[in-house]
Design a protein around this motif. Structure first.
Motif, PDB file in Angstrom:
ATOM      1  N   ASP A 196       0.829  -1.206   0.000  1.00  0.00           N
ATOM      2  CA  ASP A 196       0.000   0.000   0.000  1.00  0.00           C
ATOM      3  C   ASP A 196       0.863   1.255   0.000  1.00  0.00           C
ATOM      4  O   ASP A 196       2.026   1.227   0.401  1.00  0.00           O
ATOM      5  CB  ASP A 196      -0.904   0.008   1.249  1.00  0.00           C
ATOM      6  CG  ASP A 196      -2.084  -0.932   1.075  1.00  0.00           C
ATOM      7  OD1 ASP A 196      -2.970  -0.624   0.269  1.00  0.00           O
ATOM      8  OD2 ASP A 196      -2.096  -1.993   1.733  1.00  0.00           O
ATOM      9  N   ASN A 197       0.231   2.363  -0.417  1.00  0.00           N
ATOM     10  CA  ASN A 197       0.922   3.651  -0.456  1.00  0.00           C
ATOM     11  C   ASN A 197       0.950   4.296   0.917  1.00  0.00           C
ATOM     12  O   ASN A 197       0.340   5.348   1.140  1.00  0.00           O
ATOM     13  CB  ASN A 197       0.203   4.591  -1.424  1.00  0.00           C
ATOM     14  CG  ASN A 197       0.333   4.123  -2.843  1.00  0.00           C
ATOM     15  OD1 ASN A 197       1.436   3.833  -3.308  1.00  0.00           O
ATOM     16  ND2 ASN A 197      -0.789   4.015  -3.535  1.00  0.00           N
ATOM     17  N   VAL A 198       1.580   3.634   1.837  1.00  0.00           N
ATOM     18  CA  VAL A 198       1.707   4.165   3.188  1.00  0.00           C
ATOM     19  C   VAL A 198       3.206   4.242   3.429  1.00  0.00           C
ATOM     20  O   VAL A 198       3.920   3.284   3.147  1.00  0.00           O
ATOM     21  CB  VAL A 198       1.070   3.192   4.202  1.00  0.00           C
ATOM     22  CG1 VAL A 198       1.382   3.590   5.630  1.00  0.00           C
ATOM     23  CG2 VAL A 198      -0.434   3.126   3.987  1.00  0.00           C
ATOM     24  N   MET A 234       8.030   0.152  -1.965  1.00  0.00           N
ATOM     25  CA  MET A 234       7.408   1.204  -2.760  1.00  0.00           C
ATOM     26  C   MET A 234       6.770   0.526  -3.966  1.00  0.00           C
ATOM     27  O   MET A 234       7.429  -0.246  -4.663  1.00  0.00           O
ATOM     28  CB  MET A 234       8.472   2.212  -3.196  1.00  0.00           C
ATOM     29  CG  MET A 234       7.913   3.359  -3.988  1.00  0.00           C
ATOM     30  SD  MET A 234       8.048   3.085  -5.746  1.00  0.00           S
ATOM     31  CE  MET A 234       9.210   4.356  -6.163  1.00  0.00           C
ATOM     32  N   VAL A 235       5.491   0.770  -4.158  1.00  0.00           N
ATOM     33  CA  VAL A 235       4.766   0.114  -5.256  1.00  0.00           C
ATOM     34  C   VAL A 235       4.243   1.193  -6.204  1.00  0.00           C
ATOM     35  O   VAL A 235       3.858   2.271  -5.748  1.00  0.00           O
ATOM     36  CB  VAL A 235       3.573  -0.707  -4.713  1.00  0.00           C
ATOM     37  CG1 VAL A 235       4.041  -1.896  -3.904  1.00  0.00           C
ATOM     38  CG2 VAL A 235       2.618   0.143  -3.878  1.00  0.00           C
ATOM     39  N   ASP A 236       4.256   0.930  -7.480  1.00  0.00           N
ATOM     40  CA  ASP A 236       3.792   1.961  -8.403  1.00  0.00           C
ATOM     41  C   ASP A 236       3.297   1.390  -9.725  1.00  0.00           C
ATOM     42  O   ASP A 236       4.033   0.681 -10.428  1.00  0.00           O
ATOM     43  CB  ASP A 236       4.941   2.952  -8.677  1.00  0.00           C
ATOM     44  CG  ASP A 236       4.463   4.223  -9.360  1.00  0.00           C
ATOM     45  OD1 ASP A 236       3.249   4.389  -9.537  1.00  0.00           O
ATOM     46  OD2 ASP A 236       5.325   5.061  -9.701  1.00  0.00           O
ATOM     47  N   ARG A 237       2.102   1.692 -10.059  1.00  0.00           N
ATOM     48  CA  ARG A 237       1.525   1.505 -11.394  1.00  0.00           C
ATOM     49  C   ARG A 237       0.136   2.139 -11.392  1.00  0.00           C
ATOM     50  O   ARG A 237      -0.715   1.748 -10.568  1.00  0.00           O
ATOM     51  CB  ARG A 237       1.419   0.020 -11.761  1.00  0.00           C
ATOM     52  CG  ARG A 237       1.012  -0.152 -13.214  1.00  0.00           C
ATOM     53  CD  ARG A 237       1.189  -1.568 -13.697  1.00  0.00           C
ATOM     54  NE  ARG A 237       1.669  -1.545 -15.059  1.00  0.00           N
ATOM     55  CZ  ARG A 237       1.929  -2.638 -15.780  1.00  0.00           C
ATOM     56  NH1 ARG A 237       1.767  -3.832 -15.262  1.00  0.00           N
ATOM     57  NH2 ARG A 237       2.353  -2.535 -17.020  1.00  0.00           N
ATOM     58  N   ILE A 238      -0.090   3.075 -12.259  1.00  0.00           N
ATOM     59  CA  ILE A 238      -1.404   3.729 -12.290  1.00  0.00           C
ATOM     60  C   ILE A 238      -2.420   2.763 -12.891  1.00  0.00           C
ATOM     61  O   ILE A 238      -2.232   2.246 -13.990  1.00  0.00           O
ATOM     62  CB  ILE A 238      -1.330   5.064 -13.061  1.00  0.00           C
ATOM     63  CG1 ILE A 238      -0.429   6.042 -12.279  1.00  0.00           C
ATOM     64  CG2 ILE A 238      -2.729   5.644 -13.267  1.00  0.00           C
ATOM     65  CD1 ILE A 238      -0.144   7.354 -12.982  1.00  0.00           C
ATOM     66  N   ARG A 378     -12.048   8.243  -8.478  1.00  0.00           N
ATOM     67  CA  ARG A 378     -11.173   7.223  -7.867  1.00  0.00           C
ATOM     68  C   ARG A 378     -10.075   7.914  -7.047  1.00  0.00           C
ATOM     69  O   ARG A 378      -9.815   7.541  -5.896  1.00  0.00           O
ATOM     70  CB  ARG A 378     -10.515   6.350  -8.952  1.00  0.00           C
ATOM     71  CG  ARG A 378      -9.531   5.323  -8.390  1.00  0.00           C
ATOM     72  CD  ARG A 378      -8.771   4.563  -9.470  1.00  0.00           C
ATOM     73  NE  ARG A 378      -7.537   5.174  -9.877  1.00  0.00           N
ATOM     74  CZ  ARG A 378      -6.366   5.041  -9.256  1.00  0.00           C
ATOM     75  NH1 ARG A 378      -6.268   4.311  -8.163  1.00  0.00           N
ATOM     76  NH2 ARG A 378      -5.278   5.651  -9.706  1.00  0.00           N
ATOM     77  N   ILE A 379      -9.475   8.931  -7.641  1.00  0.00           N
ATOM     78  CA  ILE A 379      -8.376   9.610  -6.954  1.00  0.00           C
ATOM     79  C   ILE A 379      -8.873  10.227  -5.638  1.00  0.00           C
ATOM     80  O   ILE A 379      -8.182  10.184  -4.627  1.00  0.00           O
ATOM     81  CB  ILE A 379      -7.791  10.719  -7.873  1.00  0.00           C
ATOM     82  CG1 ILE A 379      -7.198  10.097  -9.146  1.00  0.00           C
ATOM     83  CG2 ILE A 379      -6.768  11.586  -7.150  1.00  0.00           C
ATOM     84  CD1 ILE A 379      -6.071   9.127  -8.936  1.00  0.00           C
ATOM     85  N   CYS A 380     -10.090  10.794  -5.668  1.00  0.00           N
ATOM     86  CA  CYS A 380     -10.596  11.483  -4.473  1.00  0.00           C
ATOM     87  C   CYS A 380     -11.292  10.544  -3.491  1.00  0.00           C
ATOM     88  O   CYS A 380     -11.732  10.999  -2.433  1.00  0.00           O
ATOM     89  CB  CYS A 380     -11.536  12.612  -4.876  1.00  0.00           C
ATOM     90  SG  CYS A 380     -10.646  13.953  -5.665  1.00  0.00           S
TER      91      CYS A 380
HETATM   92  C1  CS2 Z   1      -3.594   7.161  -6.510  1.00  0.00           C
HETATM   93  C2  CS2 Z   1      -2.918   5.812  -6.525  1.00  0.00           C
HETATM   94  O1  CS2 Z   1      -5.489   6.401  -5.348  1.00  0.00           O
HETATM   95  C3  CS2 Z   1      -4.664   7.290  -5.475  1.00  0.00           C
HETATM   96  O2  CS2 Z   1      -4.724   8.296  -4.834  1.00  0.00           O
HETATM   97  O3  CS2 Z   1      -2.641   8.159  -6.326  1.00  0.00           O
HETATM   98  O4  CS2 Z   1      -3.840   4.788  -6.656  1.00  0.00           O
HETATM   99  C4  CS2 Z   1      -1.880   5.750  -7.653  1.00  0.00           C
HETATM  100  O5  CS2 Z   1      -2.511   5.710  -8.909  1.00  0.00           O
HETATM  101  C5  CS2 Z   1      -0.968   4.569  -7.491  1.00  0.00           C
HETATM  102  O6  CS2 Z   1      -0.366   4.638  -6.238  1.00  0.00           O
HETATM  103  C6  CS2 Z   1       0.080   4.566  -8.599  1.00  0.00           C
HETATM  104  O7  CS2 Z   1       1.114   3.748  -8.249  1.00  0.00           O
END
Ligand code: CS2
Length: 500
Positions: A196-198, A234-238, A378-380
């Motif tokens: 996760d993005n933590v 660190m994970v990344d892919r949109i 999705r972003i928000c």
């Molecule tokens: C995005 C992430 O949900 C979000 O806020 O910033 O899902 C983003 O697309 C991924 O972390 C990309 O790696």
């Protein structure tokens, strides 16, 4: 137009699929699973499952299949659709020039639904074959109080899990039950791998699990502390949300896939190499193993994820719908780059092998990919948890270093307007999906009476609200924005003032 007969995606039909589909380069019947993954959303399927599929094809080591796990009733649909397709799905990689690769991913080998059969999930995790339990449970899933960073024991699901350890609702209940069984059976523990993005995702997972385990059984907690490994990564892919258009695109190719995933070509995975038991050699397929992932994750979260929130919140208020649409507006692109250069870059540490200028330019190019159409909704979603992770710490770091905070403060003010009014600046309703939506709305909606009302929400702002510099900057922004809710005007003012 000639209507082609559609081939259902499943094991038996792999050989019959059209040439435009890239099929798994290994015999799926020989795959056994050593990974249990909790949270089989789009991101897991475009990232870890993709890397693992590629790894199994390149290495011929087929022991790393993934048993997907959903914990909630909301995961039932995913389970039944994947089950009907022998857990196969298409990863549609969308390039900026309009070309697409359609890759069938074969690494998912099973799917268990915790709310239906918790015992099956606990037993699978406790099985000797399981070497790694990986997690994509979102920022909020770590269940910490954003203001204190401590495990939130007031969560009703935690209270339930403590009273019902064999039928838990949250991931911590499952992990503790499974680790308890392993310990009793003399089986060494699995690695817990957060995706996760933590920031410091492994350390956070460890801290939360140990807090929970201590409340269950302090000896077990001690064992987890000394025996279980939690690599940071660190994970990344949109990976945008799948749309009906994506299903229709595959149908036009003659393939019936009920839940494909789409993503950008770029992907990155940087992992600390500390696994309790064996692990796949993901480095053979592009993952990078390092001893300390801190600089990489900070760079990614504070630039990419925060950058998404900048475009997401301001873009939503402006009336945009997708990330590419927002960043193609020159003022948005300029403002985003200004935020990255002036408010984020100064607080980052040097990152080995990465030129930050190039990294930032690539991010803006990735955001601008016109075929990704990453929805601002999705972003928000879960903005409260995301801003606490991606944006508020940057404000805190800048306050400590006497750096700049104008752009990030505008985002918080804009989020207040967004959460209060729940419409864009043209009055069009915004779709808000956030576990904290009501709480945030309750505070935000006091703004016209008390400009800084949102900052009274201690769970998010306890620490920033003690900075008079931040409170003054926020008050100015929020008052100005409520007077003239035109985000572009306020973005321009910040850019102009930085030229003086
Ligand atoms: C995005 C992430 O949900 C979000 O806020 O910033 O899902 C983003 O697309 C991924 O972390 C990309 O790696």
């Amino acid at each position: 137009m000639q209507i082609k007969p559609k081939i259902l995606l499943n094991n038996a039909n792999l050989a019959a699929l059209p040439d435009s589909m890239i099929v798994p380069g290994y015999d799926r019947t020989k795959v056994t699973s050593s990974i249990v993954h909790v949270g089989v959303g789009g991101f897991h399927r475009s990232h870890e499952a993709f890397y693992t599929d590629d790894y199994m094809a390149k290495s011929g080591d087929l022991s790393w299949g993934i048993c997907g796990v959903g914990l909630r009733d909301a995961d039932r649909k995913m389970k039944s659709l994947l089950e009907a397709q022998d857990y196969l799905y298409t990863l549609i990689v969308k390039h900026p020039d309009g070309t697409r690769e359609n890759k069938i991913i074969g690494s998912l080998s099973d799917f268990l639904l915790g709310c239906d059969d918790p015992e099956a999930v606990i037993n699978k995790m406790a099985s000797e074959d399981t070497k790694i339990v990986s997690l994509t449970i979102t920022e909020g899933g770590y269940n910490f109080n954003p203001a204190t960073g401590e495990f939130d024991f007031t969560n009703p699901d935690v209270i339930y899990d403590l009273a019902n350890p064999s039928t838990p609702r949250l991931v911590f209940g499952y992990l503790v039950a499974a680790l308890k069984l392993r310990r009793e059976n003399g089986v060494p523990p699995f690695t817990i791998q957060s995706c996760d993005n933590v920031q410091h995702n492994g350390d956070v997972a460890r801290k939360m699990l140990i807090a929970y385990a201590t409340a269950v059984d302090s000896e077990l907690a001690q064992w987890i502390k000394s025996e279980v490994s939690f690599p940071n990564a660190m994970v990344d892919r949109i990976t945008p949300a799948t749309t009906a258009e994506d299903l229709a695109y595959l149908q036009q190719l003659g393939v019936q896939d009920e839940w494909p995933v789409t993503c950008e070509p770029f992907h990155q995975w940087i992992i600390e190499d500390k696994f309790t038991l064996a692990r796949p050699q993901w480095e053979l397929v592009g993952a990078q193993f390092v001893t300390d992932v801190t600089p990489y994750e900070k760079m990614k979260i504070r630039l990419l994820n925060a950058g998404h929130s900048v475009l997401g919140i301001l873009g939503s208020l402006h009336g945009f719908e997708t990330i590419d649409e927002s960043v193609q507006d020159p003022l948005f692109a300029k403002f985003l780059r200004h935020f990255m250069d002036v408010e984020v870059t100064p607080i980052l540490s040097p990152v080995a092998g990465i030129k930050l200028d190039d990294y930032k330019s690539t991010l803006i190019e990735r955001f601008a990919n016109p075929n990704i159409k990453d929805g601002l909704a999705r972003i928000c979603s879960e903005n409260a948890a995301k801003l606490s992770t991606f944006m508020l710490p940057t404000i805190g770091d800048n306050l400590a270093k006497k750096g700049h905070i104008q752009c990030a403060t505008l985002i918080i003010a804009a989020w207040c307007y967004y959460s209060d009014k729940r419409v864009d600046q043209h009055g069009k309703a915004l779709v808000i999906a956030d576990a904290m939506a009501k709480e945030v709305h309750d505070f935000a909606s006091q703004t016209s009476m008390r400009a800084t009302a949102l900052l009274e929400l201690d769970a998010l702002f306890a620490s920033l609200a003690s900075s008079s510099e931040f409170v003054t900057a926020y008050k100015n922004q929020v008052v100005a924005l409520y007077k003239a809710p035109d985000v572009k005007h306020h973005m321009q003012l910040i850019l102009d003032s930085s030229l003086c």
